[in-house]
Design a protein around this motif. Structure first.
Motif, PDB file in Angstrom:
ATOM      1  N   GLY A  17       0.667  -1.228   0.170  1.00 14.48           N
ATOM      2  CA  GLY A  17      -0.181  -0.077   0.035  1.00 14.48           C
ATOM      3  C   GLY A  17       0.849   1.189  -0.163  1.00 14.48           C
ATOM      4  N   ALA A  18       2.137   1.106   0.474  1.00 10.84           N
ATOM      5  CA  ALA A  18       3.107   2.356   0.182  1.00 10.84           C
ATOM      6  C   ALA A  18       3.777   2.584  -0.768  1.00 10.84           C
ATOM      7  N   GLN A  19       4.094   1.569  -1.745  1.00 11.29           N
ATOM      8  CA  GLN A  19       4.761   1.578  -2.615  1.00 11.29           C
ATOM      9  C   GLN A  19       4.335   2.389  -3.933  1.00 11.29           C
ATOM     10  N   PHE A  20       5.368   3.381  -4.350  1.00 11.27           N
ATOM     11  CA  PHE A  20       5.066   4.339  -5.534  1.00 11.27           C
ATOM     12  C   PHE A  20       5.023   3.560  -6.879  1.00 11.27           C
ATOM     13  N   THR A  21       3.811   3.602  -7.534  1.00 14.32           N
ATOM     14  CA  THR A  21       3.655   2.745  -8.727  1.00 14.32           C
ATOM     15  C   THR A  21       3.131   3.802  -9.630  1.00 14.32           C
ATOM     16  N   VAL A 194      -1.762  19.591 -17.532  1.00 17.25           N
ATOM     17  CA  VAL A 194      -2.403  20.107 -16.363  1.00 17.25           C
ATOM     18  C   VAL A 194      -1.346  20.695 -15.528  1.00 17.25           C
ATOM     19  N   CYS A 195      -1.837  22.038 -15.144  1.00 20.59           N
ATOM     20  CA  CYS A 195      -0.759  22.987 -14.577  1.00 20.59           C
ATOM     21  C   CYS A 195      -1.288  23.487 -13.239  1.00 20.59           C
ATOM     22  N   ASP A 196      -0.065  23.264 -12.217  1.00 18.10           N
ATOM     23  CA  ASP A 196      -0.130  24.086 -11.016  1.00 18.10           C
ATOM     24  C   ASP A 196       0.643  25.380 -10.877  1.00 18.10           C
ATOM     25  N   THR A 197       0.141  26.538 -12.007  1.00 23.10           N
ATOM     26  CA  THR A 197       0.843  27.572 -12.396  1.00 23.10           C
ATOM     27  C   THR A 197       1.158  28.282 -11.171  1.00 23.10           C
ATOM     28  N   CYS A 198       0.587  28.126 -10.044  1.00 26.46           N
ATOM     29  CA  CYS A 198       0.609  29.095  -8.702  1.00 26.46           C
ATOM     30  C   CYS A 198       1.195  28.298  -7.527  1.00 26.46           C
ATOM     31  N   GLY A 199       1.644  27.190  -7.777  1.00 24.90           N
ATOM     32  CA  GLY A 199       1.843  26.243  -6.651  1.00 24.90           C
ATOM     33  C   GLY A 199       1.168  26.020  -5.604  1.00 24.90           C
ATOM     34  N   HIS A 200      -0.381  26.152  -6.009  1.00 24.54           N
ATOM     35  CA  HIS A 200      -1.223  26.006  -4.899  1.00 24.54           C
ATOM     36  C   HIS A 200      -1.760  24.646  -4.453  1.00 24.54           C
ATOM     37  N   VAL A 201      -1.588  23.488  -5.232  1.00 28.09           N
ATOM     38  CA  VAL A 201      -2.139  22.306  -4.881  1.00 28.09           C
ATOM     39  C   VAL A 201      -1.425  21.305  -4.024  1.00 28.09           C
ATOM     40  N   THR A 202      -1.823  20.652  -3.411  1.00 22.62           N
ATOM     41  CA  THR A 202      -1.297  19.423  -2.553  1.00 22.62           C
ATOM     42  C   THR A 202      -1.332  18.017  -3.334  1.00 22.62           C
ATOM     43  N   PRO A 203      -0.678  17.204  -2.860  1.00 17.48           N
ATOM     44  CA  PRO A 203      -0.541  16.096  -3.607  1.00 17.48           C
ATOM     45  C   PRO A 203      -2.016  15.258  -3.740  1.00 17.48           C
ATOM     46  N   SER A 204      -2.811  15.375  -2.582  1.00 19.99           N
ATOM     47  CA  SER A 204      -4.369  14.700  -2.769  1.00 19.99           C
ATOM     48  C   SER A 204      -5.168  15.403  -3.839  1.00 19.99           C
ATOM     49  N   GLY A 205      -4.835  16.666  -4.092  1.00 21.72           N
ATOM     50  CA  GLY A 205      -5.756  17.591  -4.924  1.00 21.72           C
ATOM     51  C   GLY A 205      -5.025  17.060  -6.411  1.00 21.72           C
ATOM     52  N   VAL A 206      -3.527  16.939  -6.489  1.00 26.83           N
ATOM     53  CA  VAL A 206      -3.138  16.603  -7.718  1.00 26.83           C
ATOM     54  C   VAL A 206      -3.692  15.164  -8.198  1.00 26.83           C
ATOM     55  N   ALA A 207      -3.862  14.388  -7.145  1.00 27.84           N
ATOM     56  CA  ALA A 207      -4.635  12.870  -7.529  1.00 27.84           C
ATOM     57  C   ALA A 207      -6.013  13.133  -8.077  1.00 27.84           C
ATOM     58  N   ALA A 208      -6.569  13.995  -7.229  1.00 26.50           N
ATOM     59  CA  ALA A 208      -8.184  14.187  -7.736  1.00 26.50           C
ATOM     60  C   ALA A 208      -8.275  14.713  -9.157  1.00 26.50           C
ATOM     61  N   MET A 214      -8.435  12.017 -16.523  1.00 30.43           N
ATOM     62  CA  MET A 214      -8.259  10.942 -17.139  1.00 30.43           C
ATOM     63  C   MET A 214      -9.814  10.520 -17.361  1.00 30.43           C
ATOM     64  N   GLU A 215     -10.736  10.567 -16.663  1.00 32.32           N
ATOM     65  CA  GLU A 215     -11.945   9.781 -16.603  1.00 32.32           C
ATOM     66  C   GLU A 215     -12.889  10.571 -17.440  1.00 32.32           C
ATOM     67  N   ALA A 247       1.587   8.934 -10.473  1.00 32.25           N
ATOM     68  CA  ALA A 247       0.807   7.761  -9.771  1.00 32.25           C
ATOM     69  C   ALA A 247      -0.705   7.954 -10.153  1.00 32.25           C
ATOM     70  N   ALA A 248      -1.241   9.016 -10.560  1.00 37.34           N
ATOM     71  CA  ALA A 248      -2.668   8.929 -10.785  1.00 37.34           C
ATOM     72  C   ALA A 248      -2.910   9.061 -12.415  1.00 37.34           C
ATOM     73  N   GLY A 249      -1.615   8.967 -13.171  1.00 36.40           N
ATOM     74  CA  GLY A 249      -2.067   8.663 -14.634  1.00 36.40           C
ATOM     75  C   GLY A 249      -1.410   9.703 -15.489  1.00 36.40           C
ATOM     76  N   ALA A 250      -0.713  10.725 -15.108  1.00 37.48           N
ATOM     77  CA  ALA A 250       0.113  11.356 -15.875  1.00 37.48           C
ATOM     78  C   ALA A 250       1.384  10.751 -16.518  1.00 37.48           C
ATOM     79  N   GLU A 251       1.602  10.834 -17.825  1.00 38.69           N
ATOM     80  CA  GLU A 251       2.950  10.309 -18.127  1.00 38.69           C
ATOM     81  C   GLU A 251       4.155  10.987 -18.198  1.00 38.69           C
TER      82      GLU A 251
END
Length: 422
Positions: A17-21, A194-208, A214-215, A247-251
């Motif tokens: 559950g912790a591995q980076f994939t 997909v851009c985080d131009t202002c450095g606003h987001v957190t990792p959970s927000g990135v994943a969402a 993707m979907e 991890a969420a789908g970006a290449e």
């Protein structure tokens, strides 16, 4: 890429559950010579410096290079054309792209250079997307859609592949995100960023956000679309966010050497490479990254941005220690004639993977083992009186001793003035 001493390290990164994939292929786009140069503190490198950086990117295996924005003026145009010619003439594997605002004056020069040089150049057309940006600019939804459609269709009509970029995606509403990317894909874009131009987001927000794209955009399109992530470091989360995007789908992750860029900068390319290698992510796990420091130092000199001493891996202090307890463990490992053990016992980053080594120094927090090891490393005689003299000098100092200060305490050196130089 397991360490030889992996049985001595319990790795919580690899428990279930912790591995980076990563969700798929992992590629990197280097923005050092375009987005990185938007920092108000940099100087624009000479074309000779840019060519040197280009070849270092190639050595590191970086997939894509943003060569610049040729629509910005004659110098930018000339530099982009020269870089493109070097990619062609040196038969480099790195693939080229150029930035462009979403109008014809920026897109047309890219096609001109592509035609002159004869290599494919992807047009990275960008436009702001978030409600706050739209309000500040007085942009309507219809304006954004028509601008997107016109720019992508125009680029395709003059023979360019298109990477469509929405600025400030991480503060944009889902309806607009979906509408803009869908429109760009329908008009012929085959990569979206997909851009985080202002450095606003957190990792959970990135994943969402990446999962949403993707979907709701890529899968329904039925097209083979490359999804890229471009992040900034305003909250210090650029590398973590980039890993979350993969991890969420970006290449592909966009990044800059030593994190140069506007405000506090972009995702750090060097830190991405370090982490991808140490996480065992193919193809980076087996990549030779011993040129990484040269790459960072070359960008540092070319742009005038200093690398802080405590900067991860590439900083001067990354593999130096003068602390007694820490140094003692490293020294014991060296005495076992085990380089890998010495580079791992007190470091989460094995220095030899990146062409560097552990350095033991002497300061007020050092033990006598530091002194003995330092003398032995220099091939100098070790006797109790000399060790004590250096040890006491270190204890009275408020910083790590310099080489010449230590050598002043060594009798054999004191009789040889030449040897006292730093």
């Amino acid at each position: 890429m397991a360490l030889k001493h992996s049985s001595l390290i319990y790795d919580w990164n690899n428990v279930p559950g912790a591995q980076f994939t990563p969700a798929g292929t992992v590629m990197l786009t280097d923005e050092s010579l375009r987005d990185g140069l938007q920092s108000p503190s940099v100087k624009d490198p000479t074309i000779e410096e840019k060519l040197r950086v280009l070849h270092l990117m190639e050595r590191l295996g970086i997939n894509f290079l943003d060569m610049g924005l040729p629509g910005a003026g004659p110098r930018a145009y000339s530099d982009v054309e020269r870089l493109a010619r070097e990619i062609r003439d040196a038969k480099l594997k790195i693939r080229a792209n150029c930035a462009a605002r979403t109008h014809q004056n920026d897109i047309r020069p890219i096609a001109e250079i592509q035609d002159k040089v004869g290599i494919p150049i992807e047009a990275a057309t960008f436009i702001g997307s978030s409600p706050i940006r739209r309000y500040a600019e007085d942009w309507s939804d219809d304006f954004l859609l028509k601008t997107t459609e016109n720019a992508v269709k125009f680029a395709k009509s003059i023979g360019l592949e298109v990477m469509y970029v929405t600025e400030d995606t991480t503060r944009c509403d889902p309806e607009t995100v979906k509408l803009l990317y869908t429109t760009a894909i329908e008009c012929g874009a085959r990569a979206i960023v997909v851009c985080d131009t202002c450095g606003h987001v957190t990792p959970s927000g990135v994943a969402a956000l990446i999962r949403f794209v993707m979907e709701e955009v890529i899968k329904p399109s039925g097209e083979k679309i490359r999804l890229d992530w471009h992040g900034h470091c305003d909250r210090g989360l650029a590398v973590a966010n980039s890993l979350a995007a993969l991890a969420a789908g970006a290449e592909c992750v966009h990044a800059c050497a030593i994190g140069i860029g506007e405000r506090v900068g972009n995702t750090q390319m060097d830190q991405m490479l370090v982490n991808l290698k140490l996480m065992g992510v193919p193809p980076w796990a087996d990549r030779d990254l011993t040129a990484l420091k040269e790459y960072c130092q070359t960008i540092s000199r070319a742009t005038g941005i200093a690398i802080p001493n405590n900067y991860p891996v590439m900083g001067d202090d990354a593999f130096r220690t003068a602390t007694g307890v820490h140094a003692a463990a490293v020294i014991k490992a060296f005495r076992k004639n085990d380089l890998e053990l010495a580079n791992s016992v007190y470091s989460g980053v094995p220095s030899h993977y990146f062409g560097m080594e552990q350095i033991i120094e002497i300061g007020p927090m050092s033990g006598k083992s530091n002194v003995i090891f330092w003398l032995e490393k220099k091939g100098l005689p070790v006797d109790e009186e000399t060790v004590e003299r250096i040890f006491q000098k270190a204890k009275q100092s408020n910083r790590t001793l310099r080489d010449h200060e230590i050598l002043e305490c060594v009798p054999v050196v004191k009789r040889d003035p030449v040897a006292t130089a730093d």
